[in-house]
Design a protein around this motif. Structure first.
Motif, PDB file in Angstrom:
ATOM      1  N   SER A   1      34.026  40.858  46.213  1.00 11.05           N
ATOM      2  CA  SER A   1      32.719  40.208  46.138  1.00 11.05           C
ATOM      3  C   SER A   1      31.739  41.286  45.672  1.00 11.05           C
ATOM      4  O   SER A   1      32.158  42.353  45.205  1.00 11.05           O
ATOM      5  N   GLY A   2      30.456  41.016  45.783  1.00  9.31           N
ATOM      6  CA  GLY A   2      29.474  42.055  45.477  1.00  9.31           C
ATOM      7  C   GLY A   2      29.129  42.881  46.701  1.00  9.31           C
ATOM      8  O   GLY A   2      28.306  43.791  46.635  1.00  9.31           O
TER       9      GLY A   2
ATOM     10  N   THR B   1      33.469  38.890  36.173  1.00 10.38           N
ATOM     11  CA  THR B   1      33.751  40.142  36.880  1.00 10.38           C
ATOM     12  C   THR B   1      35.085  40.722  36.428  1.00 10.38           C
ATOM     13  O   THR B   1      35.178  41.913  36.093  1.00 10.38           O
TER      14      THR B   1
ATOM     15  N   GLU C   1      28.234  40.089  41.218  1.00 13.40           N
ATOM     16  CA  GLU C   1      29.585  40.631  41.364  1.00 13.40           C
ATOM     17  C   GLU C   1      29.996  41.405  40.106  1.00 13.40           C
ATOM     18  O   GLU C   1      30.645  42.448  40.192  1.00 13.40           O
TER      19      GLU C   1
END
Lengths: 325, 325
Positions: free
Chosen positions: A202-203, A272, B271
């Protein structure tokens, strides 16, 4: 890939950072070739063989003993290309099925009939090939969702980092992420890693409602550890740093057997995964070997922009998977 | 950050790839320090100065002539820390305002009163600091949305790649992306790049309805080029490869003055930005200097895990911005 030109901006020296930062050449990960040694070549349908890049990829994979090709495409073009390359392909089968309209379906039919054990994407569109693969009547579906895995290696290093899914699943929901995870775990098993460490990315490593990828990662982990994924150590959410750096994990107080040592990164969205794999390829000369898992046979899915080393590595992966199952 | 330990997995050699791949040390980009030379230090409120890392960051920035600190936090702790460091801070002001409940608001009030021209995050939570900054009654709002920019540099290279937003805006909509873009362009201008090349990033350079980040990027570009962003060359969508590699752009047939030469990557979600900046930092020893733009003063936003070089670079950025406006 060469040096770029100087930009006109007064201060920024805009050069092609890829070649500046990584003077090393791309390489086929030696361990993949070692694993293929002594194993029979895998019969592989080359979907859309009637293109120089496809023929060159096939020849390299053949010369390394990875595949035995069945050429699917326009027969006369395949023959002409082979002749121009000085490659004697009289020992191999050609299935005349030209273009996106015919080559994908013909290649898939070969796999359905167990005449080949792997597919290699040649000069057909990915969408056309995938549509033939997932066709409910004539395709290669299993109970598993299809997903793409990038097997990343850096020249001179044995370390493998898998990134999934950076190419096929755009914004997968929880169920899809479980399949994506199991597909990558299956690939790791075929490669000899019996208990890969999987990080749901995830971030952030915290659970934050405003960042759905974090809470969804936790849900995937919960269900995976409840038996929906087997043969791996799975945890998350992680941010990239604490997934791959033990020091960052310690500093952030992330306590997990996966933290800092992830073999597989399951990314929350395609942007991502796509960015991460391309940064490694372009800034670090990493070899990005792409493979689609979850169908009845492994699929080598490469892009026009891939260097030859990535194509060969992709073929090696598929050969290992096909020989493993 | 040291070497990791060998994992127990039979095949994967799980080492700390960061230190393996980049033996180079982190560095403060020399050009940033050159730009600050001869300029006055910027009065900066250190929000939550009562912590060793915050005090050390402040001291380094002071020693390089970047900032003149106003310490905001628990007064006796600040004095004790300074004494233990052997740092004479008698010439600097201390505002006694301890904890998340008081330090952010006090620091923001100093900026509102024009007593400081920049903020540095110390030992306060980012959320608490941002809440004080965006407070409609007492904060530092402008007409612009706040956004975070990572200014990325690799040791020994002059090339700058900005990544935004990898830290504050989670999944920004079209309007927000326009502000994010303008904020990054403003930073580039302050740094002397009068016409930065901005790439709106997606997972593909094509417009694909199933990938909303691609169509939204096109909409941002349309509106930006219609006058909503000024002082930059803006294009997209791009995938990472054709944004930064001229060769990849050529191969994919992407024809744009931005293609291959992006100075600024505007990412579709947090992300993507977070993963990209951390991969550069951990795998390539890149210095990630973080700054928040769009408020009345620049905000140095660093994380506990940042190396000292990143903190100094962040202070240099803020000083340049504060002196520019």
């Amino acid at each position: 890939m060469g040096w770029g030109t100087l930009s006109s901006s007064p201060f920024f020296i805009t050069i092609e950072i890829s070649r500046v930062l990584s003077e090393k050449p791309y390489e086929v990960p030696p361990y993949l070739l070692r694993k293929c040694k002594g194993k029979p070549p895998v019969r592989t349908a080359v979907a859309g063989a009637d293109h120089p890049v496809a023929m060159e990829s096939a020849r390299q994979a053949v010369s390394l003993g990875l595949i035995e090709p069945v050429f699917v495409g326009d027969q006369s073009s395949v023959l002409a290309l082979a002749a121009s390359m000085g490659w004697d392909i009289s020992g191999y089968r050609i299935v005349h099925a030209p273009g996106d309209a015919k080559a994908p379906a013909a290649a898939v039919a070969l796999a359905r009939g167990h005449e080949v054990a792997a597919l290699m994407k040649g000069q057909v569109h990915t969408d056309a090939l995938m549509a033939a693969v997932v066709n409910r009547a004539s395709g290669l579906r299993t109970s598993r969702r299809l997903s793409h895995i990038f097997h990343m290696t850096v020249p001179g290093r044995e370390r493998v980092l898998m990134i999934t899914d950076g190419a096929v699943n755009i914004h997968p929901h929880t169920d899809a992420k479980l399949h994506i995870t199991q597909n990558a775990v299956d690939l790791a098993h075929a490669l000899g890693n019996t208990n890969p460490k999987v990080a749901l990315l995830s971030g952030t490593e915290s659970l934050i409602d405003a960042m759905p990828s974090s809470t969804d990662a936790a849900e995937v982990v919960r269900r995976a550890n409840n038996g929906e994924v087997t043969g791996a150590t799975i945890d998350g959410p992680f941010a990239f740093d604490n997934a791959i750096s033990p020091a960052a994990a310690r500093l952030k107080g992330v306590d997990s057997p996966v933290a800092g040592y992830a073999d597989i990164l399951v990314v929350p969205n395609i942007e991502t995964g796509n960015g991460l794999f391309k940064m490694m390829a372009y800034f670090m000369s990493a070899t990005a070997a792409g493979i689609v898992m979850g169908a009845q046979v492994p699929i080598m899915l490469t892009s026009r922009a891939d260097p030859p080393e990535a194509r060969v590595a992709s073929a090696a992966l598929a050969a290992i998977v096909a020989n493993h199952t």
